[in-house]
Design an enzyme around this catalytic site. Structure first.
Site, PDB file in Angstrom:
ATOM      1  N   ASN A 159       0.867  -1.182   0.000  1.00 26.47           N
ATOM      2  CA  ASN A 159       0.000   0.000   0.000  1.00 26.47           C
ATOM      3  C   ASN A 159       0.906   1.236   0.000  1.00 26.47           C
ATOM      4  OD1 ASN A 159      -1.752   2.074   0.575  1.00 26.47           O
ATOM      5  ND2 ASN A 159      -2.573   1.147   2.451  1.00 26.47           N
ATOM      6  N   ARG A 187      -2.760  -2.025  -3.259  1.00 23.82           N
ATOM      7  CA  ARG A 187      -3.901  -1.165  -2.997  1.00 23.82           C
ATOM      8  C   ARG A 187      -3.774   0.068  -3.877  1.00 23.82           C
ATOM      9  NH1 ARG A 187      -4.818   3.378   1.292  1.00 23.82           N
ATOM     10  NH2 ARG A 187      -7.026   3.728   0.971  1.00 23.82           N
ATOM     11  N   HIS A 228     -12.341   3.731   0.214  1.00 24.31           N
ATOM     12  CA  HIS A 228     -12.444   2.766   1.327  1.00 24.31           C
ATOM     13  C   HIS A 228     -13.274   1.535   0.947  1.00 24.31           C
ATOM     14  CE1 HIS A 228     -12.089   6.465   4.176  1.00 24.31           C
ATOM     15  NE2 HIS A 228     -10.890   5.936   3.996  1.00 24.31           N
ATOM     16  N   HIS A 236     -16.737   3.628   8.179  1.00 26.68           N
ATOM     17  CA  HIS A 236     -15.269   3.592   8.267  1.00 26.68           C
ATOM     18  C   HIS A 236     -14.843   4.981   8.747  1.00 26.68           C
ATOM     19  CE1 HIS A 236     -11.137   2.470   6.713  1.00 26.68           C
ATOM     20  NE2 HIS A 236     -11.036   3.779   6.892  1.00 26.68           N
ATOM     21  N   LEU A 237     -14.565   5.080  10.048  1.00 27.36           N
ATOM     22  CA  LEU A 237     -14.260   6.385  10.634  1.00 27.36           C
ATOM     23  C   LEU A 237     -12.796   6.424  11.061  1.00 27.36           C
ATOM     24  CD1 LEU A 237     -17.427   6.727  12.952  1.00 27.36           C
ATOM     25  CD2 LEU A 237     -17.207   7.320  10.528  1.00 27.36           C
ATOM     26  N   GLY A 238     -11.946   6.891  10.169  1.00 27.97           N
ATOM     27  CA  GLY A 238     -10.524   7.041  10.493  1.00 27.97           C
ATOM     28  C   GLY A 238     -10.122   8.469  10.209  1.00 27.97           C
ATOM     29  N   GLY A 292      -9.315   9.473   7.393  1.00 33.71           N
ATOM     30  CA  GLY A 292     -10.244   9.610   6.269  1.00 33.71           C
ATOM     31  C   GLY A 292     -11.492   8.859   6.703  1.00 33.71           C
ATOM     32  N   ARG A 308      -9.876  17.123   6.366  1.00 32.33           N
ATOM     33  CA  ARG A 308     -10.690  17.412   5.167  1.00 32.33           C
ATOM     34  C   ARG A 308     -12.055  17.947   5.578  1.00 32.33           C
ATOM     35  NH1 ARG A 308      -9.978  11.545   2.473  1.00 32.33           N
ATOM     36  NH2 ARG A 308      -8.106  11.199   3.710  1.00 32.33           N
ATOM     37  N   ARG A 339      -8.107  11.745  19.547  1.00 31.29           N
ATOM     38  CA  ARG A 339      -7.618  11.530  20.923  1.00 31.29           C
ATOM     39  C   ARG A 339      -7.319  12.856  21.598  1.00 31.29           C
ATOM     40  NH1 ARG A 339      -3.762   6.818  18.786  1.00 31.29           N
ATOM     41  NH2 ARG A 339      -3.799   8.313  17.079  1.00 31.29           N
ATOM     42  N   ASN A 380     -11.857   2.612  18.089  1.00 28.83           N
ATOM     43  CA  ASN A 380     -11.185   2.962  19.349  1.00 28.83           C
ATOM     44  C   ASN A 380     -11.813   4.060  20.176  1.00 28.83           C
ATOM     45  OD1 ASN A 380      -8.862   1.196  18.903  1.00 28.83           O
ATOM     46  ND2 ASN A 380      -8.431   2.562  17.185  1.00 28.83           N
ATOM     47  N   GLU A 397      -8.133  -4.376   5.588  1.00 27.95           N
ATOM     48  CA  GLU A 397      -8.059  -4.220   4.131  1.00 27.95           C
ATOM     49  C   GLU A 397      -7.013  -5.149   3.527  1.00 27.95           C
ATOM     50  OE1 GLU A 397      -7.863  -0.102   5.319  1.00 27.95           O
ATOM     51  OE2 GLU A 397      -8.735   0.447   3.397  1.00 27.95           O
TER      52      GLU A 397
HETATM   53  P1  AMP Z   1      -7.018   5.466  10.714  1.00 30.21           P
HETATM   54  O1  AMP Z   1      -6.943   6.478   9.612  1.00 30.21           O
HETATM   55  O2  AMP Z   1      -8.086   4.452  10.522  1.00 30.21           O
HETATM   56  O3  AMP Z   1      -5.696   4.865  11.063  1.00 30.21           O
HETATM   57  O4  AMP Z   1      -7.457   6.285  12.011  1.00 30.21           O
HETATM   58  C1  AMP Z   1      -6.590   7.197  12.616  1.00 30.21           C
HETATM   59  C2  AMP Z   1      -7.376   8.071  13.570  1.00 30.21           C
HETATM   60  O5  AMP Z   1      -8.077   7.285  14.542  1.00 30.21           O
HETATM   61  C3  AMP Z   1      -6.474   8.982  14.426  1.00 30.21           C
HETATM   62  O6  AMP Z   1      -6.157  10.152  13.732  1.00 30.21           O
HETATM   63  C4  AMP Z   1      -7.360   9.254  15.592  1.00 30.21           C
HETATM   64  O7  AMP Z   1      -8.155  10.375  15.280  1.00 30.21           O
HETATM   65  C5  AMP Z   1      -8.275   8.054  15.714  1.00 30.21           C
HETATM   66  N1  AMP Z   1      -7.978   7.245  16.908  1.00 30.21           N
HETATM   67  C6  AMP Z   1      -7.060   6.250  17.029  1.00 30.21           C
HETATM   68  N2  AMP Z   1      -7.086   5.751  18.280  1.00 30.21           N
HETATM   69  C7  AMP Z   1      -8.036   6.440  18.970  1.00 30.21           C
HETATM   70  C8  AMP Z   1      -8.532   6.390  20.298  1.00 30.21           C
HETATM   71  N3  AMP Z   1      -8.063   5.515  21.204  1.00 30.21           N
HETATM   72  N4  AMP Z   1      -9.502   7.256  20.645  1.00 30.21           N
HETATM   73  C9  AMP Z   1      -9.989   8.143  19.750  1.00 30.21           C
HETATM   74  N5  AMP Z   1      -9.566   8.228  18.474  1.00 30.21           N
HETATM   75  C10 AMP Z   1      -8.608   7.389  18.072  1.00 30.21           C
END
Ligand code: AMP
Length: 390
Positions: free
Chosen positions: A7, A85, A174, A200-202, A204, A233, A277, A327, A377
């Protein structure tokens, strides 16, 4: 059957060697800061005996690929192929495809839609073919799963000749993660899931409506800027804002692009960080802007859950996934609270648990099931490679 998954980002390259039958991961790592000072490879493998960090010069993706292969080689495991990817598959990848001269050309052809990622991944594919001509490569595009969403959901209401000429439509992103989340939810619920809203809440973030395995709609659009507010974003805004920023604000096209992709979202609203966080911590200290960032993210997520439920004409299961979804009990609880009018109830104790596996967090009296699904993924990509090359 072992598969290597790669990736590549604009300045990073993640890799993972795994067995698709046992799901065992033999090696995984990340080559970071490619082309930038201070580059290194962080990795862990069955041969390394724990986490390692190699401080090495990574002037380009080719060097990064070579390091990844050296690390994989140390495991002594062969693999049937390499899965790549690709962020944007455009109109060429309604499903994963084996790399040929022609399909590699397609990855480049659609790259203007995702310039930071596609060019890097195309270079990496070329490098893999050069270095290891005997090993097959497969393109797994993030957009494939969304390609067959109904026209009413993917068509933009712009003049037909313009959208046709420039291939403008909703491509989403995603898709590989949403496809995995569907699969994992189905497995966990013994097939008792029909109308899923996958969140999918990351950093992105996107949502996807899935009915019996078919993608009905998703919240990202032509690019991954659309839909939910994200780390940096802005997500959906009035499109006229773009013209207004340029006409009245005096910003150039590139400045608006950078503003909307890198300086907006949770970072802009909280004025603290793009990381939930940090924002959650600030909110507990009484920071009002941080509290508003959480409120806006949860509000928009809940609103989009309803939009996706409409695409499904119903919803029996909501799944939270990725960094925030997996998380952050705070964010899950906040979203669920906003959906209480729909009968969504979560069990606070289950929601607070921190385990890295698929689990249900809804209360017994919830009208809609709520799951937490750690996304994978790499596994989904590896499955496609195994199917096409195994
Ligand atoms: P990802 O793009 O899926 O890797 O998600 C990354 C994002 O997940 C980070 O920028 C954080 O905003 C969020 N995150 C990761 N761990 C935690 C946690 N323990 N509590 C709240 N948000 C988290």
């Amino acid at each position: 059957m072992n598969v290597l998954v790669i990736n590549a980002g604009s300045s990073s390259l993640k890799f993972q060697l795994l067995d698709v039958d046992t799901r065992e991961v033999y090696a995984k790592g990340n080559c970071e800061r490619i082309g930038i000072d201070g580059s290194f490879v962080g990795y862990e493998s069955i041969a390394s005996g724990g986490k390692r960090r190699l401080e090495v010069a990574l002037p380009d993706h080719k060097t990064a690929v070579q390091h990844a292969f050296d690390i994989v080689k140390e495991t002594g495991k062969d693999f049937v192929g390499i899965g790549h990817r690709v962020v944007q598959g455009g109109w060429y990848f309604p499903e994963s495809k084996v790399v040929t001269e022609e399909s590699l050309g397609w990855v480049r052809e659609v790259a203007p839609l995702a310039p930071l990622h596609n060019y890097a991944e195309a270079d990496v594919i070329e490098t893999c073919r050069e270095l290891f001509p005997e090993i097959g490569n497969v393109v797994v595009a993030d957009t494939s799963f969304h390609y067959n969403i109904p026209e009413r959901a993917h068509r933009y209401a712009l003049p037909r000749d313009v959208v046709d000429r420039l291939h403008i439509r909703k491509y989403g992103a995603h898709g590989t993660s949403h496809r995995y989340i569907w699969r994992a939810a189905k497995e966990f619920l013994d097939d008792d899931v029909h109308k899923l809203v996958s969140c999918h809440l990351g950093s992105g973030a996107s949502l996807c409506a899935i009915t019996d395995g078919r993608d009905m709609d998703t919240t990202m659009g032509l690019t991954p800027l659309d839909g939910l507010i994200m780390g940096t974003r802005c997500g959906t805004i009035d499109p006229a804002t773009v013209c207004y920023l340029q006409r009245e604000g005096g910003y150039s096209v590139d400045e608006v692009d950078t503003m909307m992709n890198k300086q907006s979202g949770l970072l802009a609203v909280s004025a603290i960080s793009s990381d939930t966080r940090d924002i959650e911590e600030a909110a507990t200290r009484g920071d009002e802007r941080a509290a508003m960032a959480i409120e806006m993210f949860a509000y928009r997520t809940a609103q989009l859950v309803c939009g996706m439920a409409q695409a499904n004409e119903g919803v029996d299961t909501i799944a939270f996934s990725a960094g925030i979804g997996e998380n952050s009990p705070t964010m899950r609880a906040e979203v669920a609270r906003k959906l209480a009018w729909l009968g969504v109830r979560i069990d606070d104790e289950k929601n607070a648990l921190r385990v890295d596996e698929v689990r249900e967090i809804s209360a017994p009296d919830s009208a809609i099931r709520v799951l937490v699904v750690p996304t994978n993924e790499e596994y989904m990509i590896a499955l496609d490679v195994a199917e096409l090359l195994g």
